[in-house]
Design a protein around this motif. Structure first.
Motif, short mmCIF file in Angstrom:
data_model
loop_
_atom_site.label_atom_id
_atom_site.label_comp_id
_atom_site.label_asym_id
_atom_site.label_seq_id
_atom_site.Cartn_x
_atom_site.Cartn_y
_atom_site.Cartn_z
N LEU A 86 0.84 -1.20 0.00
CA LEU A 86 0.00 0.00 0.00
C LEU A 86 0.87 1.25 0.00
CD1 LEU A 86 -2.86 1.33 0.31
CD2 LEU A 86 -2.40 1.35 2.78
N VAL A 87 0.58 2.16 -0.93
CA VAL A 87 1.23 3.47 -0.93
C VAL A 87 0.13 4.52 -0.84
CG1 VAL A 87 2.56 5.13 -2.29
CG2 VAL A 87 3.29 2.75 -2.18
N ILE A 88 0.24 5.43 0.14
CA ILE A 88 -0.79 6.45 0.33
C ILE A 88 -0.29 7.79 -0.21
CG2 ILE A 88 -2.15 7.72 2.04
CD1 ILE A 88 -2.10 5.22 3.80
N GLU A 89 -1.07 8.38 -1.10
CA GLU A 89 -0.72 9.70 -1.64
C GLU A 89 -1.67 10.73 -1.04
OE1 GLU A 89 1.09 10.49 -4.79
OE2 GLU A 89 1.89 8.48 -5.18
N ASP A 90 -1.08 11.69 -0.33
CA ASP A 90 -1.88 12.73 0.32
C ASP A 90 -2.04 13.92 -0.63
OD1 ASP A 90 -3.18 14.28 2.19
OD2 ASP A 90 -1.33 14.92 3.20
N MET A 91 -3.26 14.38 -0.81
CA MET A 91 -3.52 15.50 -1.72
C MET A 91 -4.75 16.27 -1.25
SD MET A 91 -4.89 13.20 -4.91
CE MET A 91 -3.49 12.09 -4.76
N ALA A 92 -5.08 17.36 -1.94
CA ALA A 92 -6.29 18.11 -1.61
C ALA A 92 -7.50 17.21 -1.85
CB ALA A 92 -6.39 19.35 -2.48
N PHE A 93 -8.54 17.37 -1.05
CA PHE A 93 -9.72 16.50 -1.20
C PHE A 93 -10.27 16.57 -2.62
CE2 PHE A 93 -14.25 15.53 -0.98
CZ PHE A 93 -14.20 14.25 -0.45
N ASP A 94 -10.30 17.78 -3.18
CA ASP A 94 -10.92 17.89 -4.50
C ASP A 94 -10.01 17.46 -5.65
OD1 ASP A 94 -9.34 20.11 -4.48
OD2 ASP A 94 -10.97 21.56 -4.51
N SER A 95 -8.82 16.91 -5.33
CA SER A 95 -7.96 16.34 -6.37
C SER A 95 -8.10 14.83 -6.45
CB SER A 95 -6.49 16.66 -6.09
OG SER A 95 -6.30 18.05 -6.02
N ILE A 96 -8.77 14.24 -5.48
CA ILE A 96 -8.80 12.77 -5.38
C ILE A 96 -9.49 12.13 -6.58
CG2 ILE A 96 -9.63 10.82 -4.01
CD1 ILE A 96 -9.24 12.62 -1.51
N VAL A 97 -10.64 12.63 -6.95
CA VAL A 97 -11.38 12.03 -8.06
C VAL A 97 -10.54 12.10 -9.35
CG1 VAL A 97 -13.37 12.37 -9.59
CG2 VAL A 97 -13.72 12.23 -7.12
N ALA A 98 -9.88 13.23 -9.58
CA ALA A 98 -9.04 13.38 -10.79
C ALA A 98 -7.86 12.41 -10.74
CB ALA A 98 -8.55 14.81 -10.92
N ALA A 99 -7.27 12.22 -9.56
CA ALA A 99 -6.14 11.29 -9.44
C ALA A 99 -6.59 9.88 -9.81
CB ALA A 99 -5.58 11.31 -8.01
N VAL A 100 -7.82 9.55 -9.44
CA VAL A 100 -8.35 8.21 -9.71
C VAL A 100 -8.75 8.07 -11.19
CG1 VAL A 100 -10.33 6.72 -9.24
CG2 VAL A 100 -9.06 7.72 -7.34
N THR A 101 -9.45 9.06 -11.72
CA THR A 101 -9.91 8.93 -13.12
C THR A 101 -8.74 8.97 -14.10
OG1 THR A 101 -10.38 11.29 -13.19
CG2 THR A 101 -12.24 9.85 -12.76
N SER A 102 -7.66 9.68 -13.74
CA SER A 102 -6.50 9.75 -14.63
C SER A 102 -5.64 8.49 -14.52
CB SER A 102 -5.64 10.97 -14.28
OG SER A 102 -5.03 10.77 -13.02
N GLY A 103 -5.95 7.63 -13.53
CA GLY A 103 -5.18 6.40 -13.37
C GLY A 103 -3.91 6.57 -12.57
N LYS A 104 -3.66 7.77 -12.03
CA LYS A 104 -2.46 7.98 -11.20
C LYS A 104 -2.58 7.22 -9.89
CE LYS A 104 -1.19 12.55 -12.61
NZ LYS A 104 -1.88 13.76 -12.21
N ALA A 105 -3.80 7.22 -9.35
CA ALA A 105 -4.06 6.45 -8.13
C ALA A 105 -5.02 5.32 -8.49
CB ALA A 105 -4.66 7.34 -7.06
N ASP A 106 -4.89 4.22 -7.75
CA ASP A 106 -5.78 3.07 -8.02
C ASP A 106 -7.14 3.24 -7.37
OD1 ASP A 106 -3.81 1.50 -9.42
OD2 ASP A 106 -2.81 1.31 -7.48
N MET A 107 -7.15 3.95 -6.25
CA MET A 107 -8.43 4.16 -5.57
C MET A 107 -8.36 5.42 -4.72
SD MET A 107 -8.27 1.17 -2.69
CE MET A 107 -7.44 1.46 -1.12
N GLY A 108 -9.53 5.95 -4.44
CA GLY A 108 -9.63 7.11 -3.55
C GLY A 108 -10.35 6.67 -2.30
N MET A 109 -9.73 6.95 -1.15
CA MET A 109 -10.36 6.55 0.11
C MET A 109 -10.13 7.70 1.07
SD MET A 109 -9.87 2.90 1.93
CE MET A 109 -11.12 2.28 3.05
N ALA A 110 -11.22 8.41 1.42
CA ALA A 110 -11.04 9.65 2.17
C ALA A 110 -12.33 10.02 2.90
CB ALA A 110 -10.64 10.77 1.21
#
Ligand code: GLN
Length: 269
Positions: A86-110
């Protein structure tokens, strides 16, 4: 209106759960588990990347230099089940969906609430926790219950792009009753409340408890604004992965692991 939206969100969540269940039962039964864990791909091989906003205690927050909390622990248990790191990437809450849809992150959990707006861009897992939107006020505030807000004339603080923001915007700002001030962090909204710049903060109950405890003179209203469900979000393009993660999550709910993690952080009071 709020109730309608909530109902819709719940309905959509149910549809999603059934869709996931239908997909996973499509593979041959005896090898279903192996199949799902063999077929998925992640952003980085061997790694499950979770996008979060680590300012949401007790779901995700920093302890020394590491992100910890309910979501971090559930994610770690899921990663272990799938044989991933598991690798956790900390970012602004409103960046999470974009991180997931762009494939940079595998999942958003917040502590992320299932909403119909978000379902337009991401898929959600089965819900794993309940959140309640509450109102924090100063001890001597004229606002003593949620209905008071509808009298109008108040300045409401929210964390930008959260459901608290959505409800305040729809119910109180768009109707011309109140003004909404949006902050990047829940803690910043609370600081503005403490210094008297705003009249209240609408935010999820668990971080609200942590903020009220840490700041003297603040109380949480007894009446809740609304109740909602937290789930993990995924890209719509990687269903093999979302099915595998959802399957692991469901197993962890069924064997009591998720509840024991929640109980560790939230006392049943
Ligand atoms: N539950 C809220 C939402 O999904 C807030 C989540 C958060 O701030 N981490 O919008």
């Amino acid at each position: 209106m709020t109730k309608m939206k909530k109902l819709l969100a719940l309905l959509l969540a149910l549809v999603m759960v059934f869709a996931l269940a239908a997909c996973s039962s499509g593979s041959t039964e005896d090898t279903a588990e192996e199949t799902s864990s063999e077929e998925f791909t992640t952003a980085t091989e061997g790694v499950l990347t979770m996008a979060t906003n680590a300012e949401f205690p007790p779901y995700e927050y920093y302890e020394n230099d590491a992100v910890t909390g309910i979501d971090a622990e559930i994610a770690a248990a899921i990663a272990e089940k799938l044989g991933l790191e598991l690798v956790i990437e900390d970012m602004a809450f409103d960046s999470i969906v974009a991180a997931v849809t762009s494939g940079k992150a595998d999942m958003g959990m917040a502590g992320m609430t299932i909403t119909e707006e978000r379902l337009e861009s991401v898929d959600f897992s089965e819900p794993y926790a309940t959140g309640v939107q509450v109102v924090i006020v100063a001890e001597d505030s004229a606002i003593t219950n949620v209905d008071d807000l509808f009298e109008g004339g108040y300045t409401i603080g929210v964390q930008s792009s959260t459901t608290g923001d959505l409800y305040a915007t729809w119910d109180l700002e768009d109707t011309g009753l109140c003004t909404v001030e949006r902050f990047n962090r829940g803690a910043d909204a609370v600081a503005a409340l403490t210094s008297g710049k705003i009249d209240c903060v609408i935010i999820d109950n668990e971080p609200a408890k942590a903020f009220a405890e840490a700041n003297e003179g603040l109380v949480i209203l007894d009446t809740a604004y609304t109740e909602e469900e937290y789930a993990i979000c995924f890209s719509k393009d990687n269903t093999a992965l979302s099915e595998a993660v959802n399957e692991a999550l469901v197993e962890l709910m069924e064997d009591g692991t998720v509840q024991s993690i929640i109980d560790k952080y939230i006392s049943a009071d």
